[in-house]
Scaffold this active site. Structure first.
Site, PDB file in Angstrom:
ATOM      1  N   ARG A 141      76.132 -45.738-153.937  1.00  0.00           N
ATOM      2  CA  ARG A 141      75.850 -44.961-152.723  1.00  0.00           C
ATOM      3  C   ARG A 141      75.135 -45.803-151.662  1.00  0.00           C
ATOM      4  NH1 ARG A 141      76.697 -39.515-154.435  1.00  0.00           N
ATOM      5  NH2 ARG A 141      76.830 -39.038-152.255  1.00  0.00           N
ATOM      6  N   ARG A 147      73.812 -42.567-146.737  1.00  0.00           N
ATOM      7  CA  ARG A 147      72.498 -42.248-147.274  1.00  0.00           C
ATOM      8  C   ARG A 147      71.345 -42.715-146.407  1.00  0.00           C
ATOM      9  NH1 ARG A 147      72.183 -40.156-152.889  1.00  0.00           N
ATOM     10  NH2 ARG A 147      73.959 -38.761-152.706  1.00  0.00           N
ATOM     11  N   ARG A 189      77.553 -40.420-138.372  1.00  0.00           N
ATOM     12  CA  ARG A 189      77.846 -39.120-138.985  1.00  0.00           C
ATOM     13  C   ARG A 189      77.284 -37.932-138.206  1.00  0.00           C
ATOM     14  NH1 ARG A 189      78.384 -37.621-143.832  1.00  0.00           N
ATOM     15  NH2 ARG A 189      78.556 -35.685-142.684  1.00  0.00           N
ATOM     16  N   ASP A 202      84.725 -40.162-150.929  1.00  0.00           N
ATOM     17  CA  ASP A 202      84.025 -39.269-151.858  1.00  0.00           C
ATOM     18  C   ASP A 202      84.971 -38.967-153.007  1.00  0.00           C
ATOM     19  OD1 ASP A 202      81.522 -37.495-152.232  1.00  0.00           O
ATOM     20  OD2 ASP A 202      83.202 -36.195-152.740  1.00  0.00           O
ATOM     21  N   TYR A 240      83.344 -29.833-160.563  1.00  0.00           N
ATOM     22  CA  TYR A 240      83.324 -29.256-159.204  1.00  0.00           C
ATOM     23  C   TYR A 240      84.410 -28.194-159.026  1.00  0.00           C
ATOM     24  CZ  TYR A 240      79.917 -32.742-157.869  1.00  0.00           C
ATOM     25  OH  TYR A 240      78.764 -33.483-157.790  1.00  0.00           O
TER      26      TYR A 240
HETATM   27  O1  CP3 Z   1      76.461 -40.148-156.948  1.00  0.00           O
HETATM   28  C1  CP3 Z   1      77.297 -40.093-157.864  1.00  0.00           C
HETATM   29  O2  CP3 Z   1      77.111 -39.529-158.966  1.00  0.00           O
HETATM   30  C2  CP3 Z   1      78.587 -40.816-157.664  1.00  0.00           C
HETATM   31  C3  CP3 Z   1      79.792 -39.984-157.835  1.00  0.00           C
HETATM   32  C4  CP3 Z   1      79.890 -38.941-156.779  1.00  0.00           C
HETATM   33  C5  CP3 Z   1      80.299 -39.191-155.448  1.00  0.00           C
HETATM   34  N1  CP3 Z   1      80.368 -38.015-154.799  1.00  0.00           N
HETATM   35  C6  CP3 Z   1      80.665 -40.524-154.973  1.00  0.00           C
HETATM   36  C7  CP3 Z   1      80.429 -40.899-153.583  1.00  0.00           C
HETATM   37  C8  CP3 Z   1      79.654 -37.580-156.909  1.00  0.00           C
HETATM   38  C9  CP3 Z   1      79.173 -36.849-158.144  1.00  0.00           C
HETATM   39  C10 CP3 Z   1      79.965 -36.991-155.641  1.00  0.00           C
HETATM   40  C11 CP3 Z   1      79.931 -35.551-155.325  1.00  0.00           C
HETATM   41  C12 CP3 Z   1      79.211 -35.318-154.076  1.00  0.00           C
HETATM   42  N2  CP3 Z   1      79.772 -35.505-152.843  1.00  0.00           N
HETATM   43  C13 CP3 Z   1      77.872 -34.930-153.915  1.00  0.00           C
HETATM   44  C14 CP3 Z   1      76.907 -34.622-155.006  1.00  0.00           C
HETATM   45  C15 CP3 Z   1      76.684 -33.167-155.176  1.00  0.00           C
HETATM   46  C16 CP3 Z   1      76.058 -32.833-156.499  1.00  0.00           C
HETATM   47  O3  CP3 Z   1      76.752 -32.324-157.365  1.00  0.00           O
HETATM   48  O4  CP3 Z   1      74.856 -33.129-156.667  1.00  0.00           O
HETATM   49  C17 CP3 Z   1      77.618 -34.901-152.528  1.00  0.00           C
HETATM   50  C18 CP3 Z   1      76.331 -34.577-151.846  1.00  0.00           C
HETATM   51  C19 CP3 Z   1      78.832 -35.271-151.872  1.00  0.00           C
HETATM   52  C20 CP3 Z   1      79.071 -35.432-150.438  1.00  0.00           C
HETATM   53  C21 CP3 Z   1      78.935 -36.819-149.965  1.00  0.00           C
HETATM   54  N3  CP3 Z   1      79.573 -37.922-150.520  1.00  0.00           N
HETATM   55  C22 CP3 Z   1      78.209 -37.260-148.821  1.00  0.00           C
HETATM   56  C23 CP3 Z   1      77.382 -36.362-147.926  1.00  0.00           C
HETATM   57  C24 CP3 Z   1      78.408 -38.658-148.717  1.00  0.00           C
HETATM   58  C25 CP3 Z   1      77.932 -39.578-147.642  1.00  0.00           C
HETATM   59  C26 CP3 Z   1      76.583 -40.132-147.736  1.00  0.00           C
HETATM   60  C27 CP3 Z   1      75.751 -39.810-148.926  1.00  0.00           C
HETATM   61  O5  CP3 Z   1      74.975 -38.848-148.831  1.00  0.00           O
HETATM   62  O6  CP3 Z   1      75.874 -40.514-149.918  1.00  0.00           O
HETATM   63  C28 CP3 Z   1      79.234 -39.048-149.811  1.00  0.00           C
HETATM   64  C29 CP3 Z   1      79.686 -40.426-150.031  1.00  0.00           C
HETATM   65  C30 CP3 Z   1      80.027 -40.865-151.406  1.00  0.00           C
HETATM   66  N4  CP3 Z   1      80.157 -40.105-152.511  1.00  0.00           N
HETATM   67  C31 CP3 Z   1      80.304 -42.205-151.761  1.00  0.00           C
HETATM   68  C32 CP3 Z   1      80.506 -42.232-153.131  1.00  0.00           C
HETATM   69  C33 CP3 Z   1      80.762 -43.422-154.017  1.00  0.00           C
HETATM   70  C34 CP3 Z   1      80.446 -43.297-150.714  1.00  0.00           C
HETATM   71  C35 CP3 Z   1      80.068 -44.667-150.976  1.00  0.00           C
HETATM   72  C36 CP3 Z   1      78.599 -44.904-150.915  1.00  0.00           C
HETATM   73  O7  CP3 Z   1      77.865 -44.059-150.361  1.00  0.00           O
HETATM   74  O8  CP3 Z   1      78.225 -45.969-151.409  1.00  0.00           O
END
Ligand code: CP3
Length: 365
Positions: A43, A47, A56, A92, A167
């Site tokens: 991530r 973030r 964003r 994501d 999910y």
């Molecule tokens: O963190 C992990 O466990 C990795 C696997 C994962 C991702 N997305 C990969 C990801 C999981 C479990 C998710 C689901 C998800 N998507 C959540 C978690 C919700 C929960 O169940 O607790 C959330 C909040 C999202 C939405 C999301 N995804 C946002 C808002 C963003 C952008 C910035 C941020 O907050 O991280 C993402 C990006 C994202 N999800 C990446 C990855 C690998 C992008 C690459 C990176 O940030 O390095």
């Protein structure tokens, strides 16, 4: 560092000198010696970065994943800022599922929310198989990124069947995964049909990324730690194996990661990983004992340690590098994703420290 890497390659005469396949990150994944221990952060894109928040501010999450120009820019931000050894595609885990026809959104402050959670065989059948055209924006973004990144490897990724199923069945994030497990135990046939379909979608999605040029892939089974080893082996392992073994001949290292997986590390390696991701609960030397000598490890700084004073961070980084020596290859990372409240300056300092400490080690060895 490039000089060292090229020198090492000239000695074993393997991959093309200087390209991503010869980078410290890929070398560590392949259990080959390199100039320093490579480091990247789960991530890392998004973030904690102000330059990410600015982009964003006006663009919803799923839209930002579907715009190659934005994906490229956000993916490059942490590479520019921290000098990490690898980039990870900004996307994501629900992106391919949305492309497969599931009606979902990523809700700010919550995460993925599914309009009609999966409950029946007919629901499973509505998850279409995806083609490159369904995710052409990912194909395009990866190609742009590979051109921009030069020698820095790009990691592609996908969610593993269990974590995606959670999910889809819950309808959103869940602490207990109660509905998911109720379906798994109560209707194994439907469970396997769902995970089988998700494995196909995931495999297709990772193949698109590999064909477009990613240097490695990571399968995120973030929530697999909710299961006992016996249940993991029965209900999840076959499907994650279908994904990872389906990429055995793809020519890129495969990283398999989950949280709370101390009891599952051996099985997660068996699924067909080259590198097993370890959370902060298991020291890397203990983890290696469970995973075996033929796989590298990735991890495992507790992300909350980054919120502590620097001397605490430094001591933990040094401890992890020390324990990582027990593994045949070590990619330094966090034990889970960067927390949004992390000071980006600390991440930059961690990268420099990992490089410094591990290069000195190489000089001495
Ligand atoms: O963190 C992990 O466990 C990795 C696997 C994962 C991702 N997305 C990969 C990801 C999981 C479990 C998710 C689901 C998800 N998507 C959540 C978690 C919700 C929960 O169940 O607790 C959330 C909040 C999202 C939405 C999301 N995804 C946002 C808002 C963003 C952008 C910035 C941020 O907050 O991280 C993402 C990006 C994202 N999800 C990446 C990855 C690998 C992008 C690459 C990176 O940030 O390095």
């Amino acid at each position: 560092m490039t000089t060292d890497t090229t020198g090492t390659v000239a000695r074993d005469g393997e991959s093309r000198p200087g390209g991503p396949a010869d980078s410290p990150f890929i070398r560590a994944c392949r259990r080959r010696p390199g100039p320093h221990t490579p480091v990247w952060f789960m991530r890392q894109a998004g973030r904690s970065l102000p330059e990410y928040r600015e982009i964003r501010a006006t663009v919803p999450m799923l839209e930002s994943c579907r715009r190659p120009d934005l994906v490229t820019e956000i993916t490059l931000q942490p590479v520019r800022r921290h000098g990490v050894d690898a980039a990870i595609l900004f996307s994501d885990i629900v992106v391919p599922v949305a492309a497969a026809g599931v009606d979902l959104d990523i809700v700010p402050g919550t995460g993925p929310v599914v309009a009609e959670p999966i409950r029946t065989a007919a629901d499973v059948q509505r998850i279409r198989l995806i083609t490159r055209e369904d995710v052409s924006y990912v194909d395009e973004a990866v190609r742009q990124l590979v051109a921009e990144l030069g020698d820095t490897p790009l990691i592609g990724f996908a969610g593993a069947p269990f974590t995606l199923a959670s999910y889809l069945v819950e309808g959103g994030p869940s602490r207990t995964h109660a509905k998911t497990k109720a379906l798994m135990y109560g209707n194994p046939e439907l469970w396997h049909a769902l995970c089988g379909r998700l494995a196909e979608v995931t495999l297709a999605f990772l193949r698109v990324q590999i064909d477009a040029g990613v240097s490695a892939v990571q399968l995120f089974d973030s929530w697999a730690g909710a299961l006992s080893e016996a249940d993991y082996r029965r209900f999840v392992l076959p499907h994650s194996t279908a994904v990872l073994s389906g990429l055995a001949n793809a020519g890129v290292p495969r990283i398999h990661f989950g949280v709370g997986t101390a009891e599952l590390l051996g099985a997660m390696g068996e699924a067909g990983a080259d590198v097993v991701g370890v959370d902060w609960r298991t020291p890397l030397d203990v983890a290696t004992g469970r995973i075996g000598p033929d796989k590298a490890v990735q991890g495992n700084l507790d992300p909350t340690v980054l919120l502590a004073p620097w001397q605490v961070v430094e001591a933990e980084v040094r401890r992890i590098l020390e324990q990582g020596k027990a593994a045949p290859g070590h990619v330094f990372n966090l034990g889970h994703g960067v927390l949004p409240e992390t000071d980006p300056e600390v991440l930059t300092r961690v990268v420099a420290l990992v490089h410094e400490v591990s290069s000195r080690r190489a000089d001495q060895g």
